[in-house]
Scaffold this motif. Structure first.
Motif, short mmCIF file in Angstrom:
data_model
loop_
_atom_site.label_atom_id
_atom_site.label_comp_id
_atom_site.label_asym_id
_atom_site.label_seq_id
_atom_site.Cartn_x
_atom_site.Cartn_y
_atom_site.Cartn_z
N ARG A 87 0.77 -1.01 -0.05
CA ARG A 87 -0.04 -0.13 -0.14
C ARG A 87 0.78 1.26 0.05
N PHE A 88 2.08 1.26 0.71
CA PHE A 88 2.75 2.45 0.94
C PHE A 88 4.21 2.32 0.61
N GLY A 89 4.68 1.24 0.07
CA GLY A 89 6.09 0.99 -0.37
C GLY A 89 6.75 0.68 1.12
N ALA A 90 8.14 0.33 0.82
CA ALA A 90 8.97 0.12 1.81
C ALA A 90 9.07 1.11 2.86
N PRO A 91 9.07 0.61 4.18
CA PRO A 91 9.21 1.93 5.33
C PRO A 91 10.87 2.22 5.45
N ALA A 92 10.82 3.55 5.55
CA ALA A 92 12.21 4.18 5.79
C ALA A 92 12.96 3.38 6.86
N ASP A 93 14.18 2.97 6.75
CA ASP A 93 15.04 2.59 7.71
C ASP A 93 15.40 3.52 8.82
N PRO A 94 15.23 3.15 9.85
CA PRO A 94 15.95 4.02 11.05
C PRO A 94 17.27 4.09 11.15
N PRO A 95 18.04 4.93 11.73
CA PRO A 95 19.45 5.01 11.79
C PRO A 95 19.76 3.81 12.46
N LYS A 96 20.99 3.49 11.87
CA LYS A 96 21.73 2.15 12.53
C LYS A 96 23.19 2.68 13.19
N PRO A 97 23.34 2.12 14.41
CA PRO A 97 24.64 2.13 15.00
C PRO A 97 25.79 2.02 14.18
N PRO A 98 26.97 2.53 14.17
CA PRO A 98 28.14 2.53 13.53
C PRO A 98 28.54 0.97 13.45
N ALA A 99 29.01 0.37 12.28
CA ALA A 99 29.21 -1.12 12.18
C ALA A 99 30.38 -1.59 13.21
N ASP A 100 31.21 -0.78 13.58
CA ASP A 100 32.29 -0.89 14.41
C ASP A 100 31.81 -0.72 15.94
N ALA A 101 30.62 -0.29 16.27
CA ALA A 101 30.23 0.00 17.72
C ALA A 101 30.21 -1.45 18.49
N ARG A 102 30.42 -1.25 19.78
CA ARG A 102 30.81 -2.20 20.38
C ARG A 102 29.29 -2.72 20.97
N ARG A 103 28.90 -3.91 21.05
CA ARG A 103 27.66 -4.26 21.49
C ARG A 103 27.32 -4.29 23.05
N PRO A 104 26.65 -3.81 23.60
CA PRO A 104 26.64 -3.43 24.91
C PRO A 104 26.09 -4.86 25.77
N THR A 105 26.57 -5.01 26.61
CA THR A 105 26.22 -6.03 27.67
C THR A 105 24.64 -5.81 27.95
N PRO A 106 23.83 -6.97 28.50
CA PRO A 106 22.43 -6.96 28.96
C PRO A 106 22.27 -6.02 30.05
N GLN A 107 23.36 -5.95 31.16
CA GLN A 107 23.60 -5.24 32.09
C GLN A 107 23.45 -3.79 31.91
N GLU A 108 24.39 -3.50 31.00
CA GLU A 108 24.74 -2.22 30.40
C GLU A 108 23.27 -1.52 29.68
N ILE A 109 22.67 -2.63 29.00
CA ILE A 109 21.49 -1.71 28.41
C ILE A 109 20.35 -1.61 29.45
N TYR A 110 20.28 -2.40 30.53
CA TYR A 110 19.41 -1.89 31.47
C TYR A 110 19.88 -0.95 32.49
N ASP A 111 20.96 -0.83 32.73
CA ASP A 111 21.45 0.35 33.29
C ASP A 111 21.24 1.63 33.08
N ASP A 112 21.05 1.61 31.65
CA ASP A 112 20.69 2.84 30.99
C ASP A 112 19.28 3.24 30.90
N LEU A 113 18.47 2.29 31.35
CA LEU A 113 17.02 2.33 31.16
C LEU A 113 16.21 2.72 32.42
N LYS A 114 15.37 3.62 32.47
CA LYS A 114 14.54 3.85 33.49
C LYS A 114 13.07 3.07 33.47
#
Length: 214
Positions: A87-114
């Motif tokens: 109906r509308f075509g392919a949706p626009a891709d959201p920005p992606k992190p740099p390819a060489d960015a370090r993958r955060p650990t699960p604890q780091e992800i949730y430490d940054d979330l309220k």
């Protein structure tokens, strides 16, 4: 509270009748999410829908899905995405992190979330209704219990986030298959189409394995 009619799995003792899902006032306005973290538990998947527009990043809502519901959710999302593209075509891709960015650990992800105490235990759902417009998708998570079904959580996401949500859900399902050897089969009752873009999915130690936010 409001009631909205929708097709789906009939209540016990009924056959082929329309399901009415009640929408509590505190759920009806919904929340906007910019991504999701999927955690694989022993009997359920935990979907944390996050908002990372401003600091602090926060979990907007948490949804608990039983294992058998996820394959149905995935199938319906893929189907709706194809309808959207037609109906509308392919949706626009959201920005992606740099390819060489370090993958955060699960604890780091949730430490940054309220996360507020009000959503810590999550909202249980054994069905999902999916709709979309030109720019966004709506996800109504439903508890289908006799005698009254109800929307337990409502989430809005930009259309461009849906392919990444599908990828996260697919990875979580594969993690479960690797852990258990197989995924519990979904109930033999396929999603029923209400209108183009609207599907209702019928209901039907582990250290959690979270996926990166979509």
């Amino acid at each position: 509270m409001n009631d909205t009619p929708s097709e789906g799995q009939p209540a016990p003792g009924e056959s082929g009748q329309n399901l009415r899902a009640r929408i509590p006032d505190h759920v009806g306005e919904g929340v906007f999410s910019t991504g999701a973290i999927v955690v694989t538990g022993p009997t359920e998947f935990v979907l944390d829908f996050v908002q990372n527009i401003s600091r602090p990043h926060r979990v907007a809502t948490r949804v608990i899905l039983p294992h058998p519901v996820l394959p149905q959710f995935l199938d319906a999302l893929r189907k709706n995405l194809e309808i959207y593209k037609g109906r509308f075509g392919a949706p626009a891709d959201p920005p992606k992190p740099p390819a060489d960015a370090r993958r955060p650990t699960p604890q780091e992800i949730y430490d940054d979330l309220k996360m507020s105490d009000a959503i810590l235990s999550g909202a249980y759902a054994n069905g999902v209704m999916i709709g979309h417009g030109a720019a966004e998708f709506s996800l109504d998570f439903i508890t289908s219990f006799f005698p009254q079904s109800a929307v337990s959580a409502r989430v809005y996401m930009a259309a461009g986030q849906i392919p990444r949500l599908i990828e996260s859900l697919d990875n979580a399902m594969k993690q479960l298959q690797m852990r258990t050897g197989q995924l519990p089969p979904p109930k033999q009752n396929p999603p029923s189409t209400q209108s183009p873009g609207d599907d209702l999915l019928p209901p039907n130690e582990n250290r959690p394995d979270p996926e990166d936010p979509s």
